[in-house]
Design an enzyme around this catalytic site. Structure first.
Site, PDB file in Angstrom:
ATOM      1  N   GLY A   1       0.840  -1.199   0.000  1.00 41.91           N
ATOM      2  CA  GLY A   1       0.000   0.000   0.000  1.00 41.91           C
ATOM      3  C   GLY A   1       0.868   1.239   0.000  1.00 41.91           C
ATOM      4  O   GLY A   1       1.836   1.330   0.764  1.00 41.91           O
TER       5      GLY A   1
ATOM      6  N   GLY B   1      -0.661   4.494  -0.061  1.00 41.28           N
ATOM      7  CA  GLY B   1      -1.464   5.662   0.283  1.00 41.28           C
ATOM      8  C   GLY B   1      -0.682   6.477   1.289  1.00 41.28           C
ATOM      9  O   GLY B   1       0.540   6.298   1.452  1.00 41.28           O
TER      10      GLY B   1
ATOM     11  N   GLY C   1       1.047   4.055   3.847  1.00 40.09           N
ATOM     12  CA  GLY C   1       2.120   3.231   3.298  1.00 40.09           C
ATOM     13  C   GLY C   1       3.280   4.050   2.747  1.00 40.09           C
ATOM     14  O   GLY C   1       4.445   3.732   2.992  1.00 40.09           O
TER      15      GLY C   1
ATOM     16  N   SER D   1     -16.946  17.520   0.566  1.00 35.97           N
ATOM     17  CA  SER D   1     -16.224  17.561   1.835  1.00 35.97           C
ATOM     18  C   SER D   1     -17.064  18.103   2.995  1.00 35.97           C
ATOM     19  O   SER D   1     -17.859  19.028   2.832  1.00 35.97           O
ATOM     20  CB  SER D   1     -15.000  18.453   1.690  1.00 35.97           C
ATOM     21  OG  SER D   1     -14.506  18.777   2.955  1.00 35.97           O
TER      22      SER D   1
ATOM     23  N   ARG E   1     -20.403  13.203  12.186  1.00 39.67           N
ATOM     24  CA  ARG E   1     -20.941  12.534  11.001  1.00 39.67           C
ATOM     25  C   ARG E   1     -22.055  11.540  11.288  1.00 39.67           C
ATOM     26  O   ARG E   1     -23.034  11.474  10.547  1.00 39.67           O
ATOM     27  CB  ARG E   1     -19.808  11.788  10.303  1.00 39.67           C
ATOM     28  CG  ARG E   1     -18.843  12.760   9.721  1.00 39.67           C
ATOM     29  CD  ARG E   1     -17.678  12.055   9.121  1.00 39.67           C
ATOM     30  NE  ARG E   1     -16.830  13.070   8.524  1.00 39.67           N
ATOM     31  CZ  ARG E   1     -15.703  12.809   7.894  1.00 39.67           C
ATOM     32  NH1 ARG E   1     -15.283  11.563   7.777  1.00 39.67           N
ATOM     33  NH2 ARG E   1     -14.999  13.771   7.382  1.00 39.67           N
TER      34      ARG E   1
ATOM     35  N   ARG F   1     -15.517   8.083  13.320  1.00 34.71           N
ATOM     36  CA  ARG F   1     -14.320   8.912  13.105  1.00 34.71           C
ATOM     37  C   ARG F   1     -14.730  10.354  12.890  1.00 34.71           C
ATOM     38  O   ARG F   1     -15.563  10.641  12.044  1.00 34.71           O
ATOM     39  CB  ARG F   1     -13.554   8.430  11.875  1.00 34.71           C
ATOM     40  CG  ARG F   1     -12.455   9.409  11.466  1.00 34.71           C
ATOM     41  CD  ARG F   1     -11.643   8.888  10.325  1.00 34.71           C
ATOM     42  NE  ARG F   1     -12.333   8.900   9.066  1.00 34.71           N
ATOM     43  CZ  ARG F   1     -12.275   9.897   8.180  1.00 34.71           C
ATOM     44  NH1 ARG F   1     -11.607  11.003   8.458  1.00 34.71           N
ATOM     45  NH2 ARG F   1     -12.904   9.815   7.025  1.00 34.71           N
TER      46      ARG F   1
HETATM   47  C1  LIG Z   1     -13.681  10.948  -0.923  1.00 37.47           C
HETATM   48  C2  LIG Z   1     -12.951  10.895   0.376  1.00 37.47           C
HETATM   49  C3  LIG Z   1     -12.574  12.052   1.042  1.00 37.47           C
HETATM   50  C4  LIG Z   1     -11.887  11.991   2.245  1.00 37.47           C
HETATM   51  N1  LIG Z   1     -11.535  13.152   2.877  1.00 37.47           N
HETATM   52  C5  LIG Z   1     -10.827  13.090   4.031  1.00 37.47           C
HETATM   53  C6  LIG Z   1     -10.404  14.275   4.697  1.00 37.47           C
HETATM   54  O1  LIG Z   1     -10.644  15.394   4.244  1.00 37.47           O
HETATM   55  N2  LIG Z   1      -9.709  14.151   5.849  1.00 37.47           N
HETATM   56  C7  LIG Z   1      -9.391  12.932   6.386  1.00 37.47           C
HETATM   57  O2  LIG Z   1      -8.745  12.881   7.427  1.00 37.47           O
HETATM   58  N3  LIG Z   1      -9.771  11.799   5.765  1.00 37.47           N
HETATM   59  C8  LIG Z   1     -10.460  11.841   4.604  1.00 37.47           C
HETATM   60  N4  LIG Z   1     -10.845  10.680   3.997  1.00 37.47           N
HETATM   61  C9  LIG Z   1     -10.380   9.397   4.535  1.00 37.47           C
HETATM   62  C10 LIG Z   1      -8.927   9.195   4.128  1.00 37.47           C
HETATM   63  O3  LIG Z   1      -8.715   9.710   2.843  1.00 37.47           O
HETATM   64  C11 LIG Z   1      -8.514   7.728   4.131  1.00 37.47           C
HETATM   65  O4  LIG Z   1      -8.930   7.109   5.308  1.00 37.47           O
HETATM   66  C12 LIG Z   1      -7.005   7.596   4.026  1.00 37.47           C
HETATM   67  O5  LIG Z   1      -6.527   8.348   2.929  1.00 37.47           O
HETATM   68  C13 LIG Z   1      -6.595   6.148   3.914  1.00 37.47           C
HETATM   69  O6  LIG Z   1      -5.218   6.104   3.709  1.00 37.47           O
HETATM   70  P1  LIG Z   1      -4.476   4.736   3.684  1.00 37.47           P
HETATM   71  O7  LIG Z   1      -3.045   5.029   3.361  1.00 37.47           O
HETATM   72  O8  LIG Z   1      -4.759   3.975   4.933  1.00 37.47           O
HETATM   73  O9  LIG Z   1      -5.155   3.906   2.489  1.00 37.47           O
HETATM   74  P2  LIG Z   1      -5.307   4.229   0.926  1.00 37.47           P
HETATM   75  O10 LIG Z   1      -4.963   5.617   0.552  1.00 37.47           O
HETATM   76  O11 LIG Z   1      -6.643   3.678   0.541  1.00 37.47           O
HETATM   77  O12 LIG Z   1      -4.200   3.345   0.266  1.00 37.47           O
HETATM   78  C14 LIG Z   1      -4.314   1.946   0.165  1.00 37.47           C
HETATM   79  C15 LIG Z   1      -3.147   1.445  -0.641  1.00 37.47           C
HETATM   80  O13 LIG Z   1      -3.127   0.039  -0.570  1.00 37.47           O
HETATM   81  C16 LIG Z   1      -2.957  -0.515  -1.855  1.00 37.47           C
HETATM   82  N5  LIG Z   1      -3.586  -1.818  -1.792  1.00 37.47           N
HETATM   83  C17 LIG Z   1      -4.769  -2.190  -1.234  1.00 37.47           C
HETATM   84  N6  LIG Z   1      -4.932  -3.518  -1.308  1.00 37.47           N
HETATM   85  C18 LIG Z   1      -3.820  -3.997  -1.913  1.00 37.47           C
HETATM   86  C19 LIG Z   1      -3.387  -5.285  -2.260  1.00 37.47           C
HETATM   87  N7  LIG Z   1      -4.120  -6.358  -1.980  1.00 37.47           N
HETATM   88  N8  LIG Z   1      -2.209  -5.404  -2.900  1.00 37.47           N
HETATM   89  C20 LIG Z   1      -1.437  -4.319  -3.204  1.00 37.47           C
HETATM   90  N9  LIG Z   1      -1.792  -3.073  -2.856  1.00 37.47           N
HETATM   91  C21 LIG Z   1      -2.967  -2.928  -2.231  1.00 37.47           C
HETATM   92  C22 LIG Z   1      -3.554   0.476  -2.821  1.00 37.47           C
HETATM   93  O14 LIG Z   1      -2.943   0.309  -4.063  1.00 37.47           O
HETATM   94  C23 LIG Z   1      -3.170   1.790  -2.127  1.00 37.47           C
HETATM   95  O15 LIG Z   1      -1.854   2.116  -2.499  1.00 37.47           O
HETATM   96  C24 LIG Z   1     -11.559  10.738   2.799  1.00 37.47           C
HETATM   97  C25 LIG Z   1     -11.935   9.565   2.153  1.00 37.47           C
HETATM   98  C26 LIG Z   1     -12.652   9.634   0.968  1.00 37.47           C
HETATM   99  C27 LIG Z   1     -13.124   8.367   0.365  1.00 37.47           C
END
Ligand SMILES: Cc1cc2nc3c(=O)[nH]c(=O)nc-3n(C[C@H](O)[C@H](O)[C@H](O)COP(=O)(O)OP(=O)(O)OC[C@H]3O[C@@H](n4cnc5c(N)ncnc54)[C@H](O)[C@@H]3O)c2cc1C
Length: 639
Positions: A41, A43, A46, A285, A331, A436
């Site tokens: 991951g 994101g 990660g 948002s 929320r 959250r």
């Molecule tokens: C539309 C929207 C708006 C948001 N706005 C806000 C905000 O303003 N403020 C806030 O605090 N939060 C916000 N959130 C929540 C926040 O964006 C997410 O909770 C956060 O970005 C998640 O980050 P992460 O790194 O955990 O996962 P992600 O960014 O989802 O990254 C997951 C990663 O894992 C990889 N991956 C997944 N499964 C596999 C696999 N099996 N094999 C290989 N790679 C895999 C993907 O490729 C990706 O790189 C928002 C969410 C959404 C949907």
């Protein structure tokens, strides 16, 4: 029975993390290069972890299924990121951020983790500023702040409506610096399909190259999952289409406890669904609720355009019900209130599935220029999707699945119940409890990746007994064979229904019975229906084209839906067993007279952690008791 020792350090809450950092073992700088770490991951969680671990000197393999790490779903985050800087001098502090977050989560999160999150939040902002993230600034040069739901202070840092994108670019450039230095090896378009356990420790993963179809194994000294959340179990959600539960669910099947799967968040401000065949929903948002006022007509079936409905015929129901927080109610509360008015046939729009978010007052007060500076790109996005101009007419919004507070159980060191398997960001369960508060997910993902995991994984590597293991070990061959067999089984699916149509049916079932509100009858019915749907999938789904040796998105999708079809049952079971209402988990049977959630602290102030017992066996529910020493467990009120 899982060992759920959370390993929370002793001592006063303000000193726990400092004390722990001092007491943890360190890896000598010269020895760091001897350790390989897999990060799945890229994101915010990660990418920040991989970049920081590489900066420290570890060898990192970073995997994601996107064509570029920066396409992770984090890029979609709009509103902002919290921190307790108290720049506006409005009374914020680390303790207040801690308190608001614990209260926002309806007293179902671990105190020590949440305090640490609030404590490192300020360092996260400094780090991002240093990387060049273009946060909004005030005239004097300070970073600007705005408010988000569940808080009475302004502590949300933002970069217009693109905060996630800008933060991800910051983390991505750090990641690429290390990729170019050879310290991180990037593996885009590669999907993790299993974890490999050797001698009880996570020592590697199995992946499929999504372009060539080749299935490979990778060994390391520790594995980090940063694979995001599972809102797409509802089919329609604000998440990107590819977000899924596969990585976490495979780890669960290998022995990692899954915590609180029923804690899902329904976000109040999404563009309402318009038809049957949408593949996702669009979030507006929450920051818009700073200036937008939420209302519905007082009269049922009032079809007049909003401008023709006079003030005294409008119900600003959030301001009426929650005078202290008004439109900034958290929320879960704002979402349930919207559902309530729509259930009473007061909803607006062609399908009656919407409420107004109206900027007329704010536009009169501060003018279109200021509103444009704050929310310009969000207004533009809304107009492109709906053909309505929010400068002229109120937005229409409705709740939609958005975020998942449940995830793999981790201890204070962010390690799952499988030694060596660390889980960060939305993929773990740790810091948000049953709900959250906005702008906390970005804070948590980056806190985990930049400031917590780099310490705790070092402690693991310095203290664990790690034998020499490479991919020639028999456990790698066994896991590889499992993945190959599962893929072959999916490729044999030659029925009549598309994988998408089965996913959509699952999503509708989950939305109606396990969505914004739940009751025992609906949950039991769902538990009966999911196995039937699973049977339908394995008997009647179709996966085309036939080969797994090439780019095959139908195969990818089928694997993810197969996991959702099993995971949905775990989520529903968890919702059934939690006989109380808390945060985003609302059981109709447990509510106060005024319709607010009724918690049962005596019996449920715990984390429910599910243990896989075998494919044909009922999973076991373990608990981690939550202790509250610094906050009193009170009924959550925003009135
Ligand atoms: C539309 C929207 C708006 C948001 N706005 C806000 C905000 O303003 N403020 C806030 O605090 N939060 C916000 N959130 C929540 C926040 O964006 C997410 O909770 C956060 O970005 C998640 O980050 P992460 O790194 O955990 O996962 P992600 O960014 O989802 O990254 C997951 C990663 O894992 C990889 N991956 C997944 N499964 C596999 C696999 N099996 N094999 C290989 N790679 C895999 C993907 O490729 C990706 O790189 C928002 C969410 C959404 C949907």
């Amino acid at each position: 029975m899982l060992n759920l020792d959370a390993k929370i350090p002793s001592g006063p809450i303000e000193l726990k993390w400092q004390k722990h950092k001092f007491e943890m073992k360190l890896v000598n700088p010269a020895n760091k290069r001897k350790f390989n770490i897999i990060v799945v991951g890229t994101g915010l969680a990660g990418a920040s972890a991989a970049a920081t671990l590489a900066e420290l000197g570890y060898n990192v393999d970073a995997f994601c299924f996107h064509d570029s790490p920066r396409r992770a779903h984090s890029i979609a985050a709009q509103g902002g990121i919290n921190a307790a800087k108290n720049y506006p001098n409005d009374g914020d502090s680390i303790f207040r951020l801690f308190y608001d977050t614990i209260k926002g989560g309806d007293f179902r999160a671990r105190e020590a983790n949440v305090y640490r999150l609030a404590e490192v939040s300020n360092a996260v902002i400094d780090q991002c500023v240093a990387q060049g993230v273009p946060f909004a600034r005030e005239y004097g040069g300070y970073l600007d702040n705005r408010s988000f739901g569940g808080a009475q202070v302004s502590r949300t840092f933002y970069a217009r409506g693109q905060t996630g994108q800008q933060l991800l670019l910051g983390a991505y450039q750090s990641l690429m610096r290390q990729a170019s230095a050879g310290q991180v090896k990037l593996h885009p378009r590669t999907e993790m399909l299993d974890v490999v356990i050797v001698n009880g420790q996570a020592r590697g993963i199995v992946t499929r190259n999504l372009v060539t179809g080749s299935i490979e194994t990778w060994a390391a000294h520790a594995v980090v999952l940063a694979t995001g959340g599972y809102s797409n179990v509802f089919y329609l959600s604000t998440n990107a289409k590819t977000c899924n539960v596969t990585a976490a669910f495979r780890a669960y099947k290998r022995g990692a406890g899954f915590a609180n799967p029923c804690y899902t968040q329904i976000h109040p401000t999404c563009i309402p669904q318009t038809g049957e065949h949408q593949s996702k929903l669009t979030l507006m948002s929450e920051s818009l609720r700073n200036d937008g006022r939420v209302w519905v007509p007082k009269q049922k079936g009032d079809k007049r355009p909003p401008a023709q409905i006079p003030e005294n015929e409008r119900d600003y129901y959030l301001e009426r019900k929650y005078p202290s927080f008004g439109n900034l109610a958290p929320r879960d509360i704002a979402s349930r209130s919207a559902k309530e008015v729509c259930d009473q046939n007061l909803g607006i729009g062609p399908n009656g599935n919407g409420v107004y978010l109206d900027f007329a007052d704010a536009l009169n007060r501060v003018g279109a220029k200021v509103i444009g500076e704050r929310y310009g790109n969000l207004f533009e996005m809304y107009e492109r999707i709906t053909a309505d101009d929010p400068y002229k007419t109120p937005m229409r919004i409705f709740p939609a699945p958005h975020y998942t507070m449940g995830g793999l159980w981790v201890d204070y060191n962010l390690m799952s119940t499988i030694p060596g398997l660390h889980v960060i960001g939305e993929a773990n369960f740790s810091d948000h409890g049953a709900n959250r508060l906005g702008a906390s997910a970005l804070m948590q993902g980056l806190a985990d990746g930049y400031f917590i995991l780099p310490y705790t994984i070092g402690h693991y590597l310095a203290s664990a007994q790690l034998s020499d293991v490479d991919t020639s070990h028999s456990e790698f061959a066994a896991a590889l064979a499992d993945v190959q067999a599962r893929n072959a089984k999916l490729l044999r699916l030659k029925g009549k229904r598309s994988v998408d149509s089965i996913h959509r049916e699952l999503g509708q079932l989950m939305w109606h019975n396990v969505g914004m509100s739940r009751n025992a009858a609906g949950l039991l019915q769902t538990l009966q229906r999911i196995p039937e749907l699973r049977e339908e999938f394995w008997q009647n789904a179709i996966v085309l084209p036939a080969s797994g040796e090439e780019f095959n998105q139908e195969l990818e999708k089928a694997g993810r839906v197969a996991d959702f079809l099993e995971f949905a049952e775990l989520l529903t079971r968890d919702a059934l067993e939690r006989r109380e209402s808390c945060g985003g988990h609302f059981r109709n049977e447990y509510q106060q007279e005024d319709g607010e959630a009724k918690r049962d602290d005596k019996n449920y102030a715990h984390v429910a952690v599910w243990e896989h017992k075998g494919d044909d066996k009922t999973p076991e529910r373990n608990i981690e008791q939550l202790k509250y020493e610094n906050v009193a467990l009170v009924t959550r009120s925003y009135k």
